[in-house]
Design a protein around this motif. Structure first.
Motif, PDB file in Angstrom:
ATOM      1  N   LEU A   1      52.120  39.012  28.617  1.00 12.33           N
ATOM      2  CA  LEU A   1      52.969  39.132  29.798  1.00 12.33           C
ATOM      3  C   LEU A   1      52.522  40.280  30.691  1.00 12.33           C
ATOM      4  CD1 LEU A   1      56.531  38.639  28.226  1.00 12.33           C
ATOM      5  CD2 LEU A   1      55.089  36.917  29.330  1.00 12.33           C
ATOM      6  N   VAL A   2      52.224  41.417  30.084  1.00  9.25           N
ATOM      7  CA  VAL A   2      51.824  42.593  30.857  1.00  9.25           C
ATOM      8  C   VAL A   2      50.490  42.342  31.552  1.00  9.25           C
ATOM      9  CG1 VAL A   2      51.085  45.010  30.667  1.00  9.25           C
ATOM     10  CG2 VAL A   2      53.144  44.224  29.472  1.00  9.25           C
ATOM     11  N   LEU A   3      49.534  41.752  30.832  1.00 12.77           N
ATOM     12  CA  LEU A   3      48.235  41.479  31.432  1.00 12.77           C
ATOM     13  C   LEU A   3      48.363  40.475  32.584  1.00 12.77           C
ATOM     14  CD1 LEU A   3      45.119  41.821  31.337  1.00 12.77           C
ATOM     15  CD2 LEU A   3      45.080  39.790  29.874  1.00 12.77           C
ATOM     16  N   ALA A   4      49.087  39.386  32.346  1.00  9.07           N
ATOM     17  CA  ALA A   4      49.243  38.363  33.385  1.00  9.07           C
ATOM     18  C   ALA A   4      49.899  38.955  34.629  1.00  9.07           C
ATOM     19  CB  ALA A   4      50.072  37.198  32.839  1.00  9.07           C
ATOM     20  N   ARG A   5      50.899  39.792  34.445  1.00  6.32           N
ATOM     21  CA  ARG A   5      51.574  40.423  35.584  1.00  6.32           C
ATOM     22  C   ARG A   5      50.606  41.271  36.388  1.00  6.32           C
ATOM     23  NH1 ARG A   5      53.781  45.541  36.324  1.00  6.32           N
ATOM     24  NH2 ARG A   5      55.487  45.647  37.849  1.00  6.32           N
ATOM     25  N   ARG A   6      49.837  42.108  35.698  1.00  2.00           N
ATOM     26  CA  ARG A   6      48.938  43.016  36.407  1.00  2.00           C
ATOM     27  C   ARG A   6      47.843  42.242  37.139  1.00  2.00           C
ATOM     28  NH1 ARG A   6      50.833  47.537  37.675  1.00  2.00           N
ATOM     29  NH2 ARG A   6      51.305  48.160  35.534  1.00  2.00           N
ATOM     30  N   LEU A   7      47.286  41.205  36.527  1.00  2.00           N
ATOM     31  CA  LEU A   7      46.250  40.413  37.191  1.00  2.00           C
ATOM     32  C   LEU A   7      46.810  39.690  38.409  1.00  2.00           C
ATOM     33  CD1 LEU A   7      44.459  38.906  34.046  1.00  2.00           C
ATOM     34  CD2 LEU A   7      43.637  40.779  35.501  1.00  2.00           C
ATOM     35  N   ALA A   8      48.011  39.128  38.258  1.00  5.62           N
ATOM     36  CA  ALA A   8      48.624  38.406  39.379  1.00  5.62           C
ATOM     37  C   ALA A   8      48.963  39.356  40.522  1.00  5.62           C
ATOM     38  CB  ALA A   8      49.877  37.674  38.910  1.00  5.62           C
ATOM     39  N   MET A   9      49.381  40.568  40.207  1.00 12.19           N
ATOM     40  CA  MET A   9      49.668  41.549  41.253  1.00 12.19           C
ATOM     41  C   MET A   9      48.432  41.858  42.088  1.00 12.19           C
ATOM     42  SD  MET A   9      52.138  44.230  39.206  1.00 12.19           S
ATOM     43  CE  MET A   9      52.168  45.422  40.546  1.00 12.19           C
ATOM     44  N   ALA A  10      47.265  41.705  41.467  1.00 13.76           N
ATOM     45  CA  ALA A  10      46.005  41.967  42.173  1.00 13.76           C
ATOM     46  C   ALA A  10      45.504  40.737  42.924  1.00 13.76           C
ATOM     47  CB  ALA A  10      44.949  42.443  41.184  1.00 13.76           C
ATOM     48  N   GLY A  11      46.302  39.670  42.937  1.00 18.53           N
ATOM     49  CA  GLY A  11      45.935  38.487  43.695  1.00 18.53           C
ATOM     50  C   GLY A  11      45.187  37.423  42.929  1.00 18.53           C
ATOM     51  N   ARG A  12      45.064  37.568  41.625  1.00 20.78           N
ATOM     52  CA  ARG A  12      44.365  36.571  40.823  1.00 20.78           C
ATOM     53  C   ARG A  12      45.280  35.381  40.545  1.00 20.78           C
ATOM     54  NH1 ARG A  12      39.272  36.766  40.744  1.00 20.78           N
ATOM     55  NH2 ARG A  12      38.976  36.279  38.523  1.00 20.78           N
ATOM     56  N   ARG A  13      44.702  34.175  40.492  1.00 21.20           N
ATOM     57  CA  ARG A  13      45.441  32.984  40.090  1.00 21.20           C
ATOM     58  C   ARG A  13      45.459  32.949  38.565  1.00 21.20           C
ATOM     59  NH1 ARG A  13      42.959  27.879  41.628  1.00 21.20           N
ATOM     60  NH2 ARG A  13      44.910  27.008  40.856  1.00 21.20           N
ATOM     61  N   VAL A  14      46.638  33.023  37.989  1.00 21.74           N
ATOM     62  CA  VAL A  14      46.784  33.196  36.539  1.00 21.74           C
ATOM     63  C   VAL A  14      47.604  32.058  35.949  1.00 21.74           C
ATOM     64  CG1 VAL A  14      47.561  34.736  34.697  1.00 21.74           C
ATOM     65  CG2 VAL A  14      46.723  35.706  36.864  1.00 21.74           C
ATOM     66  N   VAL A  15      47.102  31.506  34.833  1.00 21.56           N
ATOM     67  CA  VAL A  15      47.878  30.601  33.987  1.00 21.56           C
ATOM     68  C   VAL A  15      48.114  31.303  32.661  1.00 21.56           C
ATOM     69  CG1 VAL A  15      47.815  28.470  32.628  1.00 21.56           C
ATOM     70  CG2 VAL A  15      47.109  28.436  35.030  1.00 21.56           C
ATOM     71  N   LEU A  16      49.369  31.331  32.229  1.00 21.19           N
ATOM     72  CA  LEU A  16      49.708  31.898  30.926  1.00 21.19           C
ATOM     73  C   LEU A  16      50.163  30.766  30.014  1.00 21.19           C
ATOM     74  CD1 LEU A  16      51.513  35.157  30.061  1.00 21.19           C
ATOM     75  CD2 LEU A  16      52.296  33.043  29.018  1.00 21.19           C
ATOM     76  N   LEU A  17      49.514  30.638  28.867  1.00 14.40           N
ATOM     77  CA  LEU A  17      49.806  29.573  27.914  1.00 14.40           C
ATOM     78  C   LEU A  17      50.520  30.146  26.700  1.00 14.40           C
ATOM     79  CD1 LEU A  17      46.299  27.804  27.965  1.00 14.40           C
ATOM     80  CD2 LEU A  17      48.322  27.199  29.315  1.00 14.40           C
ATOM     81  N   GLU A  18      51.675  29.610  26.383  1.00 15.56           N
ATOM     82  CA  GLU A  18      52.446  30.030  25.211  1.00 15.56           C
ATOM     83  C   GLU A  18      52.808  28.796  24.399  1.00 15.56           C
ATOM     84  OE1 GLU A  18      54.494  31.311  22.190  1.00 15.56           O
ATOM     85  OE2 GLU A  18      53.387  32.693  23.500  1.00 15.56           O
ATOM     86  N   ALA A  19      52.433  28.807  23.129  1.00 21.69           N
ATOM     87  CA  ALA A  19      52.641  27.627  22.295  1.00 21.69           C
ATOM     88  C   ALA A  19      54.111  27.364  22.004  1.00 21.69           C
ATOM     89  CB  ALA A  19      51.864  27.775  20.985  1.00 21.69           C
TER      90      ALA A  19
END
Length: 422
Positions: A17-35
């Motif tokens: 969650l923390v990584l996805a948030r930080r990458l998205a804040m920088a403008g990256r298109r992010v998909v987070l997959l949770e089983a």
């Protein structure tokens, strides 16, 4: 054609969650997959006697301020609270209980000849520990584990009677199996800087945020997950719960049918993982009103007749929880197993022994099983990896590592480097 994005984060625990948030804040298109159908990993809430309680992490180490910084960013800075200023206790191998030394870190005494250290380990062992202050700082500075460092500088008794029970309660392992830099990333440097392990402990304690080594969030640590998850939506992260993920087929460029730069924030089960559980009891007994064992106890491995490795008296530790509980006491017990035959009775019996009170049957109980990942065999070479198996136990370690990894990933895109620290 396969779906393609900038970043694929596999695993919706706190690190992911923390990584996805930080990458998205920088403008990256992010998909987070949770089983699973739930985000947060080992941070989750359970309801006991009508009260929301943390079934996983219920506090965080304040060192470095990394958790507090994240909490402030997501609007919870004003909700950070310190525990009640009451000592934790140690339930010893001989079945007696003793308050932990006041000036200690992971059980390592900052003042080896203090009266409470002598009461805990005896005069002879305390005098052996005192030799630490006259040793060269380099003795033990090359230790690979916390146990090796403590044994070389302060002796076996301090390790076995103070440090091991705390490490067992916090990290679900022995001090001899806990890498030193995971136990406390600043301890080795503080030893060399301050000249002794005891002085290193005092220095690290003095620098702890707000004078406390741990903090919490009013209402529970699960609020951290709630707010980070809300930010993911705000910043456009595509969160996919219940995702079909074959970890054996994940590569650095593809996961779950999505192409992109992959970061693995989860660990495949291995034979080295520890299956543990938390049992939370709601008890109505006025004998607990005075918190007879402070905020709780850590249990020596050889303690007779007790299977729990730790007990936290939640309503004695957190003022906000005591207010919500309105006279009901909440006790949290941790176990190095997940197959308790009768969790409620086992926990009641253990709590009675640890607290020195014959407790009545609980009003309510919650049982939360966990898998603690300890191996690094869950990813192929070249894959970006975060999470407990990489950083070690604790929100400060997990969040700090995720933030640093985000900095490295974003720095690689710009050709720069990241200098973030815990």
């Amino acid at each position: 054609m396969p779906e393609r994005v900038d970043e694929v984060v596999v695993g919706g625990g706190v690190a992911g969650l923390v990584l996805a948030r930080r990458l998205a804040m920088a403008g990256r298109r992010v998909v987070l997959l949770e089983a699973s159908d739930r985000l947060g990993g080992q941070v989750r809430r359970v309801r006991v006697a009508g009260i929301d309680v943390d079934g996983g992490a219920e506090s965080f180490a304040t060192r470095g301020g990394v958790v507090a910084q994240l909490a402030t960013e997501i609007g919870l800075g004003g909700e950070i609270v310190a525990p009640v200023a009451s000592p934790a206790w140690l339930y010893r191998a001989d079945g007696t209980a003793q308050a932990l030394p006041a000036t200690s870190l992971l059980g390592i005494p900052g003042v080896p000849l203090a009266a409470d250290v002598i009461a805990a380990v005896g005069t002879r062992a305390a005098m052996r520990a005192q030799l630490d202050v006259v040793m060269p700082a380099t003795v033990g500075a090359d230790a690979t584990t916390l146990g090796e460092l403590v044994r070389r500088r302060m002796g076996d008794a301090v390790l076995e009677e103070l440090v091991d029970p705390i490490v067992r309660g916090v990290h679900s392992t022995r001090a001899d199996d806990l890498p030193l830099d995971r136990a406390n990333p600043g301890l080795r440097a503080a030893l060399l800087r301050e000249g002794s392990l005891a002085h290193a402990v005092l220095s690290l304690r003095e620098s702890a945020t707000a004078g406390s080594q741990v903090g919490g969030i009013r209402g529970g640590m699960a609020r951290l997950v709630d707010e980070v998850t809300a930010d993911l939506e705000l910043f456009g992260v595509d969160v996919r719960r219940g995702a079909a993920i074959d970890l054996g087929a994940v590569t650095p460029e593809r996961a779950g049918g999505v192409e992109g730069r992959v970061t693995l924030a989860t660990a495949a089960p291995t034979g080295d993982d520890r299956l543990v559980s938390v049992v939370v009891l709601a008890v109505d007994d006025p004998a607990l009103d005075d918190a007879p064992r402070g905020t709780g106890l850590l249990v020596a491995a050889e303690a007779p007749g007790v299977r729990a490795r730790a007990l936290t008296h939640l309503t004695a530790k957190w003022e906000w929880m005591r207010e919500q509980a309105a006279g009901v006491h909440l006790l949290r017990l941790s176990y190095d197993r997940h197959d308790l035959t009768d969790p409620a009775e086992t926990a009641r019996a253990d709590a009675s022994a640890l607290l020195g009170i014959d407790l009545p049957s609980p009003l309510d109980v919650a049982v939360v099983p966990w898998r603690r990942a300890v191996a690094r065999t869950h990813a192929v070479d070249g894959m970006h990896r975060i999470g407990e198996a990489e950083s070690g136990t604790g929100l400060a370690a997990v969040i700090g590592a995720a933030e640093r990894e985000a900095g490295r990933l974003l720095g690689a895109l710009s050709g720069g480097t990241d200098s973030a620290t815990d």
